[in-house]
Design a protein around this motif. Structure first.
Motif, short mmCIF file in Angstrom:
data_model
loop_
_atom_site.label_atom_id
_atom_site.label_comp_id
_atom_site.label_asym_id
_atom_site.label_seq_id
_atom_site.Cartn_x
_atom_site.Cartn_y
_atom_site.Cartn_z
N ASN A 150 0.51 -1.20 -0.20
CA ASN A 150 0.15 0.04 0.13
C ASN A 150 1.13 1.15 0.34
N LEU A 151 1.74 1.57 1.05
CA LEU A 151 3.23 2.15 1.22
C LEU A 151 3.50 2.66 -0.66
N LEU A 152 4.49 0.82 -0.88
CA LEU A 152 4.98 1.58 -1.85
C LEU A 152 4.27 1.74 -2.93
N ALA A 153 2.49 1.33 -3.31
CA ALA A 153 2.32 1.80 -4.71
C ALA A 153 2.32 3.54 -4.85
N GLY A 154 1.31 3.49 -2.99
CA GLY A 154 1.36 5.24 -2.98
C GLY A 154 2.17 6.29 -3.24
N LEU A 155 3.13 5.90 -3.26
CA LEU A 155 4.79 6.59 -4.06
C LEU A 155 5.45 5.95 -5.54
N THR A 156 4.59 5.84 -6.36
CA THR A 156 4.61 5.47 -7.67
C THR A 156 2.72 6.41 -8.04
N LYS A 157 3.39 6.56 -9.72
CA LYS A 157 2.07 7.67 -10.47
C LYS A 157 1.03 6.24 -10.99
N LEU A 158 0.79 5.30 -10.22
CA LEU A 158 -0.44 4.69 -10.20
C LEU A 158 -1.19 5.59 -9.48
N SER A 159 -2.50 5.28 -10.51
CA SER A 159 -3.73 5.99 -10.08
C SER A 159 -4.19 4.97 -9.45
N LEU A 160 -5.10 6.30 -8.56
CA LEU A 160 -5.97 6.11 -7.26
C LEU A 160 -7.09 4.66 -7.94
N SER A 161 -7.84 4.96 -8.91
CA SER A 161 -8.81 4.01 -9.63
C SER A 161 -8.57 2.37 -9.59
#
Length: 688
Positions: A145-156
């Motif tokens: 969860n935390l790692l993905a938040g640091l990428t450009k991946l959209s929330l949806s």
């Protein structure tokens, strides 16, 4: 949302009350309370647990597995799965947003390498990459969860991937929790349902990657018809270092293997790379003239050629075919039109010199690392484009042979991947040999007039003209990825134009592998041979057994005088990766063997983890640097620290003693002042 928050608060208060009353919460009391609440107020119980799960996940509390088991125990399989599936995804999304807005700068500054890999995976596969992380919890869910938040991946996309990816594990854990809830109500402890759940938990990390690979393979193979039988176990395309090792390993394992080579056995290394260049360097260093040097090169190639010959590999049982290979489908390769069916294919097509589109270059007498050996007379004026290992080696060799050499490098220094002091040492050595070193110069065009050929180069908007009789292009190599069917099969390439493979060297098709220069990420003969062994084993034994190559310690050597050798990170890379490191340096001016030979130029520079003897990298500059490097390479490969190297007996006097010397310097630097003071008092006491 208000109902969820109230429910979560009630649930926390209830758990706290139980803990306070009994000093230590009893799981049976907890379950009894939850069962009672669920029986009397099912909606409140569901909302409370839902809210608590969301909050726990959002705050990244460890122990999500226990909460999931609890959901199964309290609410049963269907309701528990529904609760956890949505609560975990909502909580994960909150953690995702928290990391994106609050933690990004902090985390990126401390773990840049990790996030670079994550970003590359997201950029390549998007949500599918995240789903794969969810399905195989090698990284804990809260960390994802935390790692993905640091990428450009959209929330949806993050929410959708989380909902899908976490569902299998959620279902298994909830089922296990529902089964555990029945213990004590029935006579049997290991019910079929519980055993099934535990088995699914055990096999999930292993089964999911295999299933994912099987689905991907099915999609890739859908338009091809697989033959029922095969003429060969393996077909290898390319008889360079990678292809030869692949064929050798396959024949040693008694497989039926065909090796295909379009030109010369031995590939670039034998015929135009490692062997001739090192023979030329040796001849030049020892005072040969150009005619003698060419003879030495020819003799070296002819002396090694039998090791890589058709006759030798035929004697090993390899079916060697010389001709143009073409992959017709995942199980069929043709050689000049003759079809061969095969269970697996290994692509080892190598690389070739890159020739830049400089105006006028194609019409000039230019050479590459492949055609350099066809030159019959020593060029009086040689210009070399490229200040990397090949350019520096050839600049020194031809200068020693008598050419007036000008080395042109676009970067501000030579050997751009090395530390500044290494670049400075190289430039000094080349100038000592008479080479004109021009860094920070970009080649613009090649001109031809009555006075001959000239290279026009620019540096800070100032143009210079360099006359030459021959120009050597040594600015890099490009993988050979065309002409044998990759495009028709849809096999993808990386950004570096190498064939895209997974960690086991498999391409888009699980039975087609790639290794060596065509696969990268390194363009060394020794890494090509290293990968080839794994490619052969995986091609013959997968899916029953698979072996993953490790690049923990990849050595590289530039064979100039002095030699430049390195394994692992250097100081420049350690800084770029924000590593916490220490440097230990030893000068060859302190080494007895170097002093005895009056050859004291150079040093050994070790990068270790701060406060530890763990070796992160080693750089050696000096005579026989490549030979000395092997000690550090072995240590890094097998996780041996400097203290272990200090305990080895080294022959005296040798240059390998530098290994012990630098380890000793590290040990002295990390000696305990308090321990030394106690030792001093101890010895004083023993003296009476």
């Amino acid at each position: 949302m208000r109902l969820l928050l109230i429910g979560a608060l009630l649930f926390v208060v209830a758990v706290a009350a139980l803990a306070w009353h009994g000093r230590m919460p009893d799981p049976r009391q907890f379950q009894q309370f939850a069962d009672t609440l669920n029986a009397q107020h099912p909606l409140v119980a569901f909302a409370a647990y839902f809210g608590f799960y969301v909050v726990a996940t959002a705050l990244s509390f460890p122990g999500a597995s226990l909460l999931t088991l609890g959901a199964g125990a309290v609410f049963g399989l269907a309701e528990g799965t529904l609760l956890v599936s949505f609560a975990s995804s909502i909580g994960a999304s909150i953690a995702f947003l928290t990391a994106r807005f609050l933690l990004r700068d902090f985390a990126l500054a401390r773990f840049p390498a990790l996030f670079t890999r994550i970003d590359q995976g997201i950029a390549r596969d998007g949500a599918r990459y995240l789903i794969s992380l969810r399905l195989v919890p090698a990284i804990p869910f809260f960390a994802v969860n935390l790692l993905a938040g640091l990428t450009k991946l959209s929330l949806s996309r993050f929410y959708a991937a989380s909902q899908i990816g976490m569902f299998p594990a959620t279902l298994i854990y909830v089922n296990a929790g529902a089964s555990l809830a029945t213990l004590g109500h029935h006579g049997a402890i290991l019910t079929p349902r519980l055993v099934t759940g535990l088995l699914l938990l055990a096999v999930l990390p292993v089964a999911v990657p295999r299933l994912r690979g099987a689905f991907a393979a099915r999609k890739a193979y859908v338009k091809w018809r697989r033959p029922k039988t095969f003429e060969r176990n393996l077909v290898v395309i390319g008889a360079g270092a990678a292809g030869l090792v692949t064929a050798y390993v396959a024949s040693a394992l008694k497989a039926k293997v065909t090796l295909i080579e379009q030109t010369r056995m031995g590939g670039d290394c034998l015929n135009s790379g490692c062997v001739p260049s090192k023979a030329l360097l040796h001849a030049a260093k020892h005072g040969y003239d150009f005619i003698q040097a060419r003879a030495a090169v020819k003799s070296a190639v002819e002396g090694i050629a039998p090791h890589d010959s058709v006759e030798r590999y035929a004697s090993l049982g390899v079916d060697v075919r010389q001709g143009q290979a073409m992959i017709l489908n995942p199980w069929c390769v043709s050689v000049d039109g003759v079809k061969i069916s095969t269970r697996a294919i290994v692509i080892a097509a190598g690389a070739e010199p890159f020739v830049p589109p400089i105006p006028g270059l194609a019409q000039s007498p230019y050479a590459t690392s492949e055609t350099l050996w066809d030159i019959e007379t020593l060029p009086k004026r040689l210009t070399i484009l490229g200040g990397g290992p090949i350019g520096c080696e050839m600049a020194q060799a031809f200068a020693q042979l008598g050419s007036a050499v000008t080395l042109v490098e676009m970067a501000e220094r030579l050997m751009i991947r090395e530390d500044d002091e290494v670049s400075t040492t190289m430039a000094t050595a080349l100038r000592r040999n008479g080479v004109t070193v021009l860094t920070g110069h970009r080649a613009e065009e090649v001109l031809h007039d009555d006075d001959g050929y000239h290279l026009r180069a620019v540096s800070e908007n100032e143009f210079i003209t360099i006359g030459f009789d021959r120009i050597l292009v040594a600015i890099g190599r490009k993988p050979r990825v065309t002409g044998y069917g990759l495009e028709e099969l849809g096999i993808k390439l990386n950004k570096t134009k190498t064939i895209e493979t997974d960690a086991w060297l498999q391409t888009l098709y699980p039975n087609i592998f790639a290794c060596g220069d065509v696969a990268g990420p390194y363009q060394f003969t020794h890494t090509a041979g290293f990968q080839a062994g794994y490619a052969a084993l995986n091609a013959l034994l997968a899916p029953f057994w698979r072996f993953k190559p490790s690049y923990r310690a990849v050595p590289a050597v530039t064979y100039t005088s002095p030699e430049i050798a390195r394994v692992g990170v250097n100081e420049r890379e350690a800084i770029a990766q924000a590593l916490r490191y220490e440097v230990t340096r030893y000068e060859f001016a302190e080494l007895d063997r170097a002093i005895a030979e009056a050859d004291t130029e150079g040093f050994v520079k070790i990068i270790t983890r701060q406060g530890s003897d763990k070796i992160l990298g080693a750089t050696i500059v000096g005579t026989n640097a490549g030979e000395i490097l092997t000690g550090f390479t072995i240590a890094m490969q097998h996780n041996l620290g400097l203290k272990k190297l200090l305990g080895v007996i080294y022959p005296y006097p040798t240059r390998s003693e530098a290994i012990r010397a630098v380890a000793g310097l590290w040990r002295q630097k990390h000696a305990s002042a308090r321990g030394l003071a106690l030792l001093e008092r101890f010895h004083k006491w023993r003296r009476g």
